[in-house]
Design a protein around this motif. Structure first.
Motif, PDB file in Angstrom:
ATOM      1  N   ALA A  17      39.556  37.989  39.278  1.00 24.48           N
ATOM      2  CA  ALA A  17      39.601  36.758  39.766  1.00 24.48           C
ATOM      3  C   ALA A  17      38.652  36.267  40.740  1.00 24.48           C
ATOM      4  O   ALA A  17      38.186  35.024  40.865  1.00 24.48           O
ATOM      5  N   LEU A  18      38.381  37.279  41.631  1.00 24.93           N
ATOM      6  CA  LEU A  18      37.570  36.873  42.751  1.00 24.93           C
ATOM      7  C   LEU A  18      36.304  36.553  42.274  1.00 24.93           C
ATOM      8  O   LEU A  18      35.588  35.785  42.807  1.00 24.93           O
ATOM      9  N   ALA A  19      35.793  37.550  41.410  1.00 25.14           N
ATOM     10  CA  ALA A  19      34.304  37.221  41.006  1.00 25.14           C
ATOM     11  C   ALA A  19      34.203  35.975  40.258  1.00 25.14           C
ATOM     12  O   ALA A  19      33.248  35.310  40.385  1.00 25.14           O
ATOM     13  N   ALA A  20      35.245  35.866  39.215  1.00 26.09           N
ATOM     14  CA  ALA A  20      35.207  34.430  38.680  1.00 26.09           C
ATOM     15  C   ALA A  20      35.394  33.442  39.590  1.00 26.09           C
ATOM     16  O   ALA A  20      34.788  32.268  39.156  1.00 26.09           O
ATOM     17  N   ALA A  21      35.993  33.394  40.532  1.00 27.71           N
ATOM     18  CA  ALA A  21      36.040  32.250  41.551  1.00 27.71           C
ATOM     19  C   ALA A  21      34.817  32.072  42.141  1.00 27.71           C
ATOM     20  O   ALA A  21      34.270  30.888  42.215  1.00 27.71           O
ATOM     21  N   VAL A  22      34.040  33.107  42.507  1.00 26.40           N
ATOM     22  CA  VAL A  22      32.776  32.941  43.100  1.00 26.40           C
ATOM     23  C   VAL A  22      31.864  32.262  42.079  1.00 26.40           C
ATOM     24  O   VAL A  22      31.040  31.542  42.430  1.00 26.40           O
ATOM     25  N   ARG A  23      31.744  32.835  40.842  1.00 23.81           N
ATOM     26  CA  ARG A  23      30.823  32.337  39.753  1.00 23.81           C
ATOM     27  C   ARG A  23      31.237  30.778  39.580  1.00 23.81           C
ATOM     28  O   ARG A  23      30.440  29.763  39.457  1.00 23.81           O
ATOM     29  N   LEU A  31      32.745  28.497  41.457  1.00 21.79           N
ATOM     30  CA  LEU A  31      32.385  27.609  42.900  1.00 21.79           C
ATOM     31  C   LEU A  31      31.016  27.563  43.180  1.00 21.79           C
ATOM     32  O   LEU A  31      30.454  26.561  43.494  1.00 21.79           O
ATOM     33  N   CYS A  32      30.029  28.473  42.674  1.00 20.38           N
ATOM     34  CA  CYS A  32      28.668  28.540  42.742  1.00 20.38           C
ATOM     35  C   CYS A  32      27.866  27.827  41.686  1.00 20.38           C
ATOM     36  O   CYS A  32      26.777  27.884  41.429  1.00 20.38           O
ATOM     37  N   GLY A  33      29.036  27.648  40.665  1.00 18.65           N
ATOM     38  CA  GLY A  33      28.318  26.900  39.445  1.00 18.65           C
ATOM     39  C   GLY A  33      27.563  27.671  38.490  1.00 18.65           C
ATOM     40  O   GLY A  33      26.864  27.224  37.835  1.00 18.65           O
ATOM     41  N   ASN A  34      27.858  29.199  38.601  1.00 20.66           N
ATOM     42  CA  ASN A  34      27.295  29.999  37.626  1.00 20.66           C
ATOM     43  C   ASN A  34      27.944  30.260  36.343  1.00 20.66           C
ATOM     44  O   ASN A  34      27.007  30.546  35.293  1.00 20.66           O
ATOM     45  N   ALA A  35      29.247  30.305  36.349  1.00 18.93           N
ATOM     46  CA  ALA A  35      29.586  30.285  34.669  1.00 18.93           C
ATOM     47  C   ALA A  35      31.246  29.876  35.020  1.00 18.93           C
ATOM     48  O   ALA A  35      31.725  29.783  35.971  1.00 18.93           O
ATOM     49  N   ALA A  36      31.624  29.312  34.006  1.00 14.09           N
ATOM     50  CA  ALA A  36      33.064  28.574  33.743  1.00 14.09           C
ATOM     51  C   ALA A  36      34.011  29.886  33.429  1.00 14.09           C
ATOM     52  O   ALA A  36      33.400  30.638  32.680  1.00 14.09           O
ATOM     53  N   PRO A  37      35.181  29.499  34.042  1.00 16.12           N
ATOM     54  CA  PRO A  37      36.159  31.014  33.479  1.00 16.12           C
ATOM     55  C   PRO A  37      36.600  30.860  32.123  1.00 16.12           C
ATOM     56  O   PRO A  37      36.725  29.717  31.702  1.00 16.12           O
ATOM     57  N   ALA A  38      36.836  31.864  31.531  1.00 17.50           N
ATOM     58  CA  ALA A  38      37.153  31.966  30.026  1.00 17.50           C
ATOM     59  C   ALA A  38      38.520  31.173  29.823  1.00 17.50           C
ATOM     60  O   ALA A  38      39.759  31.656  30.504  1.00 17.50           O
ATOM     61  N   ALA A  39      38.762  30.462  29.210  1.00 16.45           N
ATOM     62  CA  ALA A  39      39.719  29.619  28.837  1.00 16.45           C
ATOM     63  C   ALA A  39      41.123  30.751  28.185  1.00 16.45           C
ATOM     64  O   ALA A  39      42.355  30.126  28.754  1.00 16.45           O
ATOM     65  N   ASP A  40      40.878  31.620  27.492  1.00 21.01           N
ATOM     66  CA  ASP A  40      41.718  32.487  27.014  1.00 21.01           C
ATOM     67  C   ASP A  40      42.166  33.600  27.849  1.00 21.01           C
ATOM     68  O   ASP A  40      42.565  34.880  27.468  1.00 21.01           O
ATOM     69  N   ALA A  41      41.493  33.894  28.925  1.00 15.59           N
ATOM     70  CA  ALA A  41      41.564  34.935  29.884  1.00 15.59           C
ATOM     71  C   ALA A  41      43.100  34.863  30.460  1.00 15.59           C
ATOM     72  O   ALA A  41      43.733  33.942  30.302  1.00 15.59           O
ATOM     73  N   ALA A  42      43.373  35.861  31.106  1.00 16.20           N
ATOM     74  CA  ALA A  42      44.766  36.081  31.769  1.00 16.20           C
ATOM     75  C   ALA A  42      44.980  34.969  32.973  1.00 16.20           C
ATOM     76  O   ALA A  42      43.659  34.609  33.499  1.00 16.20           O
ATOM     77  N   PRO A  97      45.150  34.726  36.365  1.00 20.75           N
ATOM     78  CA  PRO A  97      44.266  34.775  37.432  1.00 20.75           C
ATOM     79  C   PRO A  97      42.809  34.477  37.260  1.00 20.75           C
ATOM     80  O   PRO A  97      42.043  34.075  37.911  1.00 20.75           O
ATOM     81  N   VAL A  98      42.334  35.170  36.132  1.00 19.57           N
ATOM     82  CA  VAL A  98      41.039  34.753  35.562  1.00 19.57           C
ATOM     83  C   VAL A  98      40.697  33.411  35.076  1.00 19.57           C
ATOM     84  O   VAL A  98      39.676  32.799  35.604  1.00 19.57           O
ATOM     85  N   ALA A  99      41.667  32.662  34.405  1.00 21.92           N
ATOM     86  CA  ALA A  99      41.543  31.416  33.910  1.00 21.92           C
ATOM     87  C   ALA A  99      41.771  30.367  34.945  1.00 21.92           C
ATOM     88  O   ALA A  99      40.866  29.199  34.864  1.00 21.92           O
ATOM     89  N   HIS A 100      42.389  30.671  36.088  1.00 25.78           N
ATOM     90  CA  HIS A 100      42.501  29.829  37.193  1.00 25.78           C
ATOM     91  C   HIS A 100      41.997  30.816  38.519  1.00 25.78           C
ATOM     92  O   HIS A 100      42.805  31.009  39.304  1.00 25.78           O
ATOM     93  N   PRO A 101      40.665  31.120  38.434  1.00 22.41           N
ATOM     94  CA  PRO A 101      40.286  31.891  39.417  1.00 22.41           C
ATOM     95  C   PRO A 101      40.514  31.840  40.784  1.00 22.41           C
ATOM     96  O   PRO A 101      40.618  32.537  41.787  1.00 22.41           O
ATOM     97  N   VAL A 102      40.062  30.496  41.246  1.00 21.74           N
ATOM     98  CA  VAL A 102      40.292  29.996  42.864  1.00 21.74           C
ATOM     99  C   VAL A 102      41.833  30.225  43.055  1.00 21.74           C
ATOM    100  O   VAL A 102      42.126  31.023  44.320  1.00 21.74           O
ATOM    101  N   ALA A 103      42.805  29.664  42.499  1.00 19.13           N
ATOM    102  CA  ALA A 103      44.317  29.946  43.023  1.00 19.13           C
ATOM    103  C   ALA A 103      44.521  31.290  42.582  1.00 19.13           C
ATOM    104  O   ALA A 103      45.468  32.005  43.567  1.00 19.13           O
ATOM    105  N   GLY A 104      44.199  32.002  41.522  1.00 18.56           N
ATOM    106  CA  GLY A 104      44.468  33.611  41.325  1.00 18.56           C
ATOM    107  C   GLY A 104      43.984  34.307  42.652  1.00 18.56           C
ATOM    108  O   GLY A 104      44.696  35.223  43.032  1.00 18.56           O
ATOM    109  N   SER A 105      42.700  33.952  43.133  1.00 21.46           N
ATOM    110  CA  SER A 105      42.153  34.825  44.167  1.00 21.46           C
ATOM    111  C   SER A 105      43.034  34.439  45.460  1.00 21.46           C
ATOM    112  O   SER A 105      43.276  35.385  46.362  1.00 21.46           O
ATOM    113  N   LEU A 106      43.346  33.205  45.822  1.00 27.61           N
ATOM    114  CA  LEU A 106      44.336  33.031  47.037  1.00 27.61           C
ATOM    115  C   LEU A 106      45.317  33.667  46.951  1.00 27.61           C
ATOM    116  O   LEU A 106      45.799  34.533  47.825  1.00 27.61           O
TER     117      LEU A 106
END
Length: 260
Positions: free
Chosen positions: A207-213, A215-226, A228-237
């Motif tokens: 979740a943290l790695a996906a959130a950094v990607r 927020l930094c505009g490197n990659a969008a989270p996968a829609a079909d992920a669990a 915490p990864v589909a909503h990485p900022v909220a999941g990391s918090l």
């Protein structure tokens, strides 16, 4: 409250002085992500489906997340070392708040981590990683990384107080390197087998790695992920707050009983 802040500041200063006189552990832990970036980015990157530069842009946020999770190892080692060498016993004889000692230790680790991330960021920029999400996104990503590092260090502090032996803590801490391997820090989780993908996506580091990607505009989270990864900022918090809510009182209670 003022007494806690004063006592925590004194412990923080003591840890910073210790790092200044014996910087080896800090240098090792901060240099390792750079070595991994260069090795994984140029050796493994050529074997993956994505081009090398694209993979390095994917890898840098993952290594930042792995660095944040490394707070478990450093917290464990520092706390167990202080217990074994009698430092905790001396602190317990002083008229100071019980929360001040672990708080000062975790705050010192937070400061050194913030400074230690700078070389990794610079090397990441040199090998092709870019911040595409703007200044606010980058600041949000940094805030999430430091919050997670703070939470992870409380986990390590509790475990170190529990183990009470720096050699055992060092050996156990080395096993924490497997945690980023069971996440999306180094490779996308979408290509993993079903059960392993579930484990990776519910790993807080993912979740943290996906959130950094994100927020930094490197990659969008996968829609079909669990979730915490589909909503990485909220999941990391949520992961960070959950770890803090669980391990801060455990560490403080364990420190107060460390003379038993």
């Amino acid at each position: 409250m003022n007494a806690i802040a004063y006592d925590s500041g004194a412990v923080l200063g003591r840890h910073l002085q210790r790092i200044r006189h014996a910087p080896g552990v800090v240098i090792l832990t901060q240099a390792m992500p750079i070595n991994m970036l260069l090795f994984f980015g140029y050796v493994f990157g050529s074997a993956l489906a994505m081009p090398g530069e694209q993979y390095r842009a994917y890898l840098v946020p993952g290594l930042l997340a792995a660095t944040a999770a490394g707070g478990i190892m450093t917290g464990m080692f520092q706390a167990s070392q202080d217990v074994q060498r009698g430092v905790m016993d001396r602190f317990l004889t002083l008229p100071m708040s019980r929360v001040a000692v672990p708080l000062g230790q975790t705050a010192a680790d937070l400061l050194t981590t913030a400074a230690g991330m700078v070389p990794l960021l610079l090397v990441g920029l040199a090998v092709g990683w870019r911040i595409e999400g703007g200044v606010l996104g980058a600041l949000g990503a940094l805030g999430l990384l430091l919050l997670f590092r703070f939470a992870a260090n409380w986990v390590g502090t509790y475990l170190g107080l529990l183990i009470r032996n720096e050699e055992a803590a060092g050996q156990l801490g080395a096993t924490t390197f497997i945690l980023p391997l069971l996440s999306n820090a180094y490779i996308p989780a979408e290509g993993l087998p079903g059960w392993l993908r579930v484990v990776a996506e519910w790993n807080p580091i993912s979740a943290l790695a996906a959130a950094v990607r994100d927020l930094c505009g490197n990659a969008a989270p996968a829609a079909d992920a669990a979730w915490p990864v589909a909503h990485p900022v909220a999941g990391s918090l949520l992961w960070s707050l959950l770890l803090l809510a669980l391990f801060v009182p455990l560490a403080v209670r364990r420190y107060a009983r460390s003379d038993a």
